[in-house]
Design an enzyme around this catalytic site. Structure first.
Site, short mmCIF file in Angstrom:
data_model
loop_
_atom_site.label_atom_id
_atom_site.label_comp_id
_atom_site.label_asym_id
_atom_site.label_seq_id
_atom_site.Cartn_x
_atom_site.Cartn_y
_atom_site.Cartn_z
N GLU A 105 -44.71 20.20 85.13
CA GLU A 105 -44.02 19.56 84.02
C GLU A 105 -44.96 18.70 83.17
O GLU A 105 -44.82 17.47 83.08
CB GLU A 105 -42.83 18.75 84.54
N GLU A 203 -39.47 26.87 89.21
CA GLU A 203 -38.62 25.79 89.73
C GLU A 203 -37.19 25.96 89.26
O GLU A 203 -36.95 26.27 88.09
CB GLU A 203 -39.15 24.42 89.31
#
Length: 217
Positions: A105, A203
């Site tokens: 991220e 994810e």
């Protein structure tokens, strides 16, 4: 794996932290997979933060701003070597790393857990100058995946990295998370722009089912 400040040569690097639970867990998962199928069990590793001493504020999370939640320039080569040492160390205990993402991220700047910020441009430059050459030299079979964040920004990141041939030569594919809403049109656009470059989902969560009134999750 190395909290010794200014350990540029990573002399104190160690995966001992993982030997009690994480490594046995992974090995059990591999064994379980092998009992089901002869197909390989491919592991993608993704860092959340370098050791705090490598970052601009000497903090592993991002309490103030994204600008400050980045690598110190002098440790950019060290961080690339950290990837290499991790891959080597896991291989020595019998766990082969198939691929790595540059950063979990990278567009986020978490204030309560570990993280590090990249823009598309800084990740592109880090790959072509540091991470790509290091892994090509030390672990040429290990794949590098860019982005590793939500589908809403995937087109921008793909264009930025893949339009630079010096960076793109080191990259196997694009990693995405499923948050921020469906945004599947962005996956279609990315695929149509770069049909030979795989897109890998890395994810997901049950949060969407638990929070059905908030479809972004």
């Amino acid at each position: 794996y190395d909290d010794t400040k200014d350990d540029v040569n990573l002399t104190h690097f160690s995966i001992d932290h993982d030997k009690d639970q994480i490594i046995p867990f992974i090995k059990q998962a591999i064994q379980t997979r092998q009992s089901w199928t002869k197909e390989t069990f491919d592991i993608v590793a993704s860092p959340w933060s370098p050791p705090a001493w490598m970052k601009k504020l000497d903090i592993s999370y991002c309490p103030f701003s994204c600008v400050d939640c980045q690598l110190k320039d002098k440790y950019k080569p060290t961080w690339a070597n950290y990837f290499s040492k991790f891959i080597t160390a896991y291989g020595e205990v019998g766990i082969d790393i198939w691929g790595v993402t540059v950063q979990n991220e990278p567009g986020a700047c978490p204030i309560v857990y570990e993280g590090m910020h990249f823009t598309p441009e800084t990740q592109r430059d880090y790959i072509k100058t540091y991470l790509g050459p290091t892994l090509t030299k030390d672990h040429p079979d290990v794949k590098i995946l860019i982005y590793d964040h939500n589908k809403d920004k995937v087109v921008e990141w793909a264009k930025t990295v893949y339009s630079d041939k010096d960076a793109a030569q080191y990259v196997w594919g694009t990693a995405v998370h499923w948050y921020s809403g469906d945004d599947f049109q962005n996956l279609n656009t990315t695929h149509n722009l770069y049909p030979d470059i795989p897109i890998l989902a890395t994810e997901a969560t049950v949060a969407r089912e638990e929070h059905q009134k908030d479809p972004k999750w």
